[in-house]
Design a protein around this motif. Sequence first.
Motif: not given
Length: 280
Positions: A16-21, A23-25, A31-34
């Motif tokens: 779950g932690f790796l998946t969250a990292v 997805v959030l990344s 978001l930063l690019s858009a």
Amino acid sequence: MSWAPRWTTLAAASAGFLTAVVVLSAVSTLLLSASGLMPLVGAPTLSSAAFGAVAPDLMVATRESLLIALLATAMAAALGMSVALLVVGSTGGSALLSAMAAAPIPIPHIVGAASFALLLSDAGLFNRLSGVDTTSWPSLVAGSWPIAAVAAFAWKESAFVALVVTASLGPAVRSYSEAAALLGAGSADRVRRVVIPLAMPALLGSSIIVFLFTLGSYEVVWLLGQAHPEPLPVMAYRLFTAVDLQARPQAAAVALTTVLLALTAAAATVPLLRRLGSAR
């Protein structure tokens, strides 16, 4: 105390932690690019220009994606539930039926999409077998309605729905059905009052997974869909691979819209899943 429960919990938490990292990344990068804060060229500047550039086509692409995803999910859920009921209710041919139902799962989506193109196009196998003139054959592939894309998704994902629903029912459904039969319930009543309520959490869970996957899938709608209006994944890929690097933020804006739609659908489904799970 056994280490098995702790190891299982640790493994699940790590996954779950790796998946969250991941997805959030990915979402943070979009978001930063858009928003203009991570440009490929030039100084970072907060701006909504990327969203403004794609706004005229964004609503049309969103409508097309939702149409394909909703229709494909509904058809896959109906077909998968029907197959699961047949597998659960069968006796002698259960193994063979299960194997036939699960056959589409290992087939890649691009292979399934190409097969549907060869079957449903105006020069495809079905047209040749029917003897209908090519000019009179309906536009099933790349037509005004995404018939071929929806059919390909429904065929492929119905096997996944059937597998999940069948596994969730398990052997317990037979004991419940037998108890209902002893109480005087007929076959239709057993299906309506026992089997379907037991299968609903798995059916809803697998359906939302199918919806989210279909919403973000690219290759099937690219191969079987029309050039315009294009769904969100096709639009994002076209902008991302454009020669003009200034289109990259626009691609990120389209991809971020797809992510927001997926998160909204998932968030709306969680309370219903909890309610069905507690009622079960």
